[in-house]
Design an enzyme around this catalytic site. Structure first.
Site, PDB file in Angstrom:
ATOM      1  N   GLN B 263       0.827  -1.192   0.006  1.00  0.00           N
ATOM      2  CA  GLN B 263       0.083  -0.112   0.144  1.00  0.00           C
ATOM      3  C   GLN B 263       0.947   1.277  -0.097  1.00  0.00           C
ATOM      4  O   GLN B 263       0.806   2.328  -0.754  1.00  0.00           O
ATOM      5  CB  GLN B 263      -0.978  -0.023   1.224  1.00  0.00           C
ATOM      6  CG  GLN B 263      -1.844   1.201   1.190  1.00  0.00           C
ATOM      7  CD  GLN B 263      -2.910   1.156   0.128  1.00  0.00           C
ATOM      8  OE1 GLN B 263      -2.789   1.894  -1.000  1.00  0.00           O
ATOM      9  NE2 GLN B 263      -3.706   0.038  -0.042  1.00  0.00           N
ATOM     10  N   HIS B 266       2.605   3.075  -3.021  1.00  0.00           N
ATOM     11  CA  HIS B 266       1.631   3.772  -4.043  1.00  0.00           C
ATOM     12  C   HIS B 266       1.943   5.155  -4.414  1.00  0.00           C
ATOM     13  O   HIS B 266       2.448   5.810  -5.283  1.00  0.00           O
ATOM     14  CB  HIS B 266       0.099   3.971  -3.948  1.00  0.00           C
ATOM     15  CG  HIS B 266      -0.636   2.721  -4.287  1.00  0.00           C
ATOM     16  ND1 HIS B 266      -0.848   2.427  -5.671  1.00  0.00           N
ATOM     17  CD2 HIS B 266      -1.269   1.642  -3.858  1.00  0.00           C
ATOM     18  CE1 HIS B 266      -1.524   1.347  -5.864  1.00  0.00           C
ATOM     19  NE2 HIS B 266      -1.650   0.781  -4.753  1.00  0.00           N
ATOM     20  N   GLU B 331     -10.479   1.738   3.018  1.00  0.00           N
ATOM     21  CA  GLU B 331     -10.723   1.385   1.695  1.00  0.00           C
ATOM     22  C   GLU B 331     -10.135  -0.313   1.717  1.00  0.00           C
ATOM     23  O   GLU B 331     -11.242  -0.918   0.840  1.00  0.00           O
ATOM     24  CB  GLU B 331      -9.741   1.933   0.959  1.00  0.00           C
ATOM     25  CG  GLU B 331      -9.501   1.892  -0.617  1.00  0.00           C
ATOM     26  CD  GLU B 331      -8.402   2.478  -1.508  1.00  0.00           C
ATOM     27  OE1 GLU B 331      -7.744   2.805  -0.834  1.00  0.00           O
ATOM     28  OE2 GLU B 331      -8.720   2.290  -2.574  1.00  0.00           O
ATOM     29  N   HIS B 332      -9.181  -0.682   2.002  1.00  0.00           N
ATOM     30  CA  HIS B 332      -9.037  -2.243   2.095  1.00  0.00           C
ATOM     31  C   HIS B 332      -8.503  -2.387   3.536  1.00  0.00           C
ATOM     32  O   HIS B 332      -7.877  -2.009   4.515  1.00  0.00           O
ATOM     33  CB  HIS B 332      -7.692  -2.239   1.533  1.00  0.00           C
ATOM     34  CG  HIS B 332      -7.410  -1.728   0.078  1.00  0.00           C
ATOM     35  ND1 HIS B 332      -6.863  -0.467  -0.313  1.00  0.00           N
ATOM     36  CD2 HIS B 332      -7.813  -2.230  -1.000  1.00  0.00           C
ATOM     37  CE1 HIS B 332      -6.998  -0.318  -1.502  1.00  0.00           C
ATOM     38  NE2 HIS B 332      -7.305  -1.281  -1.959  1.00  0.00           N
ATOM     39  N   ASP B 365      -6.263  -6.202  -5.858  1.00  0.00           N
ATOM     40  CA  ASP B 365      -5.963  -5.189  -6.898  1.00  0.00           C
ATOM     41  C   ASP B 365      -5.921  -5.496  -8.194  1.00  0.00           C
ATOM     42  O   ASP B 365      -6.090  -4.736  -9.160  1.00  0.00           O
ATOM     43  CB  ASP B 365      -4.518  -4.578  -6.448  1.00  0.00           C
ATOM     44  CG  ASP B 365      -4.343  -3.830  -5.200  1.00  0.00           C
ATOM     45  OD1 ASP B 365      -5.515  -3.502  -4.682  1.00  0.00           O
ATOM     46  OD2 ASP B 365      -3.544  -3.496  -4.574  1.00  0.00           O
ATOM     47  N   HIS B 424     -52.323  19.230  -8.365  1.00  0.00           N
ATOM     48  CA  HIS B 424     -52.229  17.773  -8.325  1.00  0.00           C
ATOM     49  C   HIS B 424     -53.351  17.369  -7.559  1.00  0.00           C
ATOM     50  O   HIS B 424     -53.732  16.193  -8.105  1.00  0.00           O
ATOM     51  CB  HIS B 424     -51.193  17.825  -7.012  1.00  0.00           C
ATOM     52  CG  HIS B 424     -49.581  18.347  -7.378  1.00  0.00           C
ATOM     53  ND1 HIS B 424     -49.303  19.510  -7.693  1.00  0.00           N
ATOM     54  CD2 HIS B 424     -48.609  17.525  -7.590  1.00  0.00           C
ATOM     55  CE1 HIS B 424     -47.937  19.207  -8.238  1.00  0.00           C
ATOM     56  NE2 HIS B 424     -47.488  18.021  -8.106  1.00  0.00           N
TER      57      HIS B 424
END
Lengths: 439, 439
Positions: B263, B266, B331-332, B365, B424
């Protein structure tokens, strides 16, 4: 009353570009609004309750001294319900039940499956923890909007629902509170505008931070929602409401006239369009409108809306009508025609499709069951009615067996190296079973 | 190499506020970026191809004279695939197939049901007509991102998929084009930045207007997406990528170290956090990291990421670990523990849950099947992985029988009058069957 409504023929030169101009709607908030909202959001983040109280006193002309005074308890909601007529309460309850029952069909279950080597893949569906529902106050206070925004969240299983509604001059709308009570709102705060959106998005000492803010509002509310998007989820930013009625000429012209009025009465920017292959029928509807408009309590709004944004479109046949309906991607599409279910198959883009001569939009607005929060301004091309799915989210599940991981790692490793992400490759390669040389 | 990574104990005073500070991420584009992007979007809307060509020549240092030169044909994609190694093509194809198969499970059918009085209610699900996929170019060109963004659109049945990818200095990435070919992208244009987003959102003479723009990009791309939202749909605005690993202390520390590295490599803003009830194990992972980092080709990025944003958190037990995981809403989320499926039940918020010791994030991934486009920065509290549902939309269906309409009108009428919307009410009342006085 004379009505000067645009008339188009689909066979005329330049029709498509004129149609595009008719539909064009750009909802841009000007720099002044942006700046005002940015300041309000900033102050609420910085000073919490203090800022909320100050803005509420200023914008809603109130004299409260502490944020605690902003809350309306469930007991007060129940008391408000007692002040509402029985007929209205019965209708609210019937509508809430129908909306609830329809939305039950939208619930999505979690799922998973196992592959041959034992690896399990799936998707877990969970409700949001806490949601904020914005309800406009003042003259346009719509209890139906409370039901439509709250019920899907309830069905989704949202843990806590916080409603905010401004009460200008301290005036509370009993019907709105009754609807909140019936829908099962947990807490109500009498705040509005950008300060309410900011308070929900970031939380204050008194107002709990939510995970998503939904509900309609004026330009300040819409701008604030766009600004806090990311910190919390938001629903769509709605443009003016619209209806596209397709009629084959066999429905009572008075009915069609009134269906068009029911959209036009919302506000001057609302849009009502009639498409028909029957030119004489269009004339009859126009005559009906000119006869009926004088009876309408909101005739001034209706007139401006129809003359500024309304239209009659004469088409050559029903196929062409469906093509145009797909270009318009209307929020409300009424198919007042024979065999509407057959023709509806050709519709790719619409928020809601009202089929047959007995399905005016008004029934959908209140009680048919489907949501009345619908994508406007052609956004039905890519978005959906508010639904249970807006109050649930998904988590992917991946549970690799040792054998499965070993095989997947052999796929992942070259891809990771192809992206120059070697730690990814090594992390995967550690899971390759030793002595397993692949293939 | 020494690594100076934050260490927390959940029992320490002020832990929750330190955790909050650790997780805080505000993705605000400054006024300069806003203004630059607003200008680019405006120019592209106004001048179409001319502006796109001009910006592309300027920002990507190219010398093209007409927009037609921007397109890459399917034949050129196929040719690019032939230039990619067999191993990589095989992996891309295997990954594409697995991603396809997983996403097949996300397809949502249309449904409808009939009520006793003949009224039919339902929901029609349709794919988007045309989608734009943004793929970053240059150094961070990720073919896996092509697969992950395109496959769910293909499974959803999107009519046409347009990919845009900038090619700075005219350099084309063959692996990206091979992935586009395999995934079934219809057309590719070599444009990027805010100009690409604007071209997709509004269309030019050469570049078709799409209904939704998805895919990651730099701050200019993200700002442009936020700006065109409403004219088209967009996916989420992603923040930096993050992983939260929960380990009971029984996984090989080297494996966990490498999962955290994968991770951190990145970018410098990426976030890797390890939670464990086993303090000695945390020490072992740290030692493994300090030993392994020297072998990492991206060690400089990894070091900054871990020291700036990484953390070890010592907790008292697994229940507390799950509580913290729900606060982080990662996220993960990797559950490198015994009985992960049991513990996963306690997880309410996570983009993807990687279960067991053999499921590193890297497999997800690239090729496990679920999407790698996941909600970041805690947005898993209210949003979901990219999926087939992002490329489908729903239309409500309402088809009232005359009897059904008559009953619904009696509910709708008082509600409409309660909101002072008389047109209406009248539109509904027209459908009350004559002689039917209610009850």
């Amino acid at each position: 009353m004379n009505l000067n409504i645009r008339e188009f023929s689909s066979s005329a030169d330049g029709f498509r570009s004129e149609l595009e101009a008719l539909l064009a709607w750009d909802s841009v908030s000007d720099a002044g609004v942006q700046e005002a909202v940015a300041n309000i959001v900033h102050q609420v983040r910085l000073k919490g309750d203090e800022a909320v109280v100050e803005f509420t006193n200023r914008f809603d002309r109130r004299q409260i001294s502490s944020a605690a005074e902003l809350e309306i308890s469930r007991a007060e909601m129940a008391a408000a319900k007692l002040r509402v007529s029985d007929e209205l309460v019965t209708s609210l309850e019937a509508a809430a039940k129908r909306v609830h029952d329809y939305h039950e069909h939208q619930k999505q279950p979690s799922w998973q499956y196992q592959e041959e080597d034992g690896t399990v893949l799936g998707q877990k569906v969970t409700p949001l923890d806490r949601v904020g529902v914005y309800v406009p106050g003042g003259k346009a206070a719509y209890p139906s909007s409370v039901l439509m925004n709250v019920m899907p969240a309830k069905v989704a299983g949202v843990g806590e629902i916080i409603m905010v509604v401004p009460t200008p001059d301290g005036l509370v709308n009993d019907i709105v509170l009754a609807a909140a009570y019936i829908a099962g709102v947990d807490r109500v705060f009498t705040i509005g505008g950008a300060q309410a959106v900011a308070a929900l998005a970031y939380g204050t000492e008194t107002i709990p931070k939510v995970d998503k803010v939904v509900g309609p509002g004026n330009i300040y509310v819409a701008t604030a929602k766009r600004m806090v998007f990311g910190a919390v989820g938001i629903d769509m930013i709605a443009g003016p409401s619209e209806i596209l009625v397709v009629c084959d000429g066999k429905t009572d012209p008075d009915w069609i006239a009134m269906d068009l009025f029911s959209q036009a009465e919302h506000d001057q920017d609302a849009q009502s369009i009639l498409i028909s292959p029957d030119l004489a029928f269009i004339g009859k509807v126009k005559a009906a409108m000119e006869r009926l408009i004088d009876d309408q309590s909101r005739k001034d709004i209706i007139k401006v809306s129809l003359e500024e944004r309304g239209a009659f479109i004469h088409v050559k046949d029903m196929d062409e009508a469906m093509d145009i309906a797909n270009v318009v991607a209307a929020e409300h599409l009424e198919l007042s025609i024979d065999e509407p279910e057959k023709w509806a198959e050709k519709i790719r883009h619409a928020g809601a499709i009202f089929m047959g001569r007995h399905t005016p939009e008004a029934l959908g607005d209140y009680c048919a069951g489907p949501n009345h929060v619908l994508p406007t301004s052609g956004t039905a091309r890519f978005s959906s009615p508010l639904g249970v799915y807006d109050f649930q989210k998904r988590s992917s599940l991946i549970y690799c067996s040792p054998e499965g991981a070993s095989e997947l790692a052999k796929i992942a490793s070259p891809l990771a190296r192809g992206e120059s992400l070697e730690a990814h490759a090594m992390s995967a390669e550690y899971r390759i079973i030793k002595g397993d040389t692949g293939e």
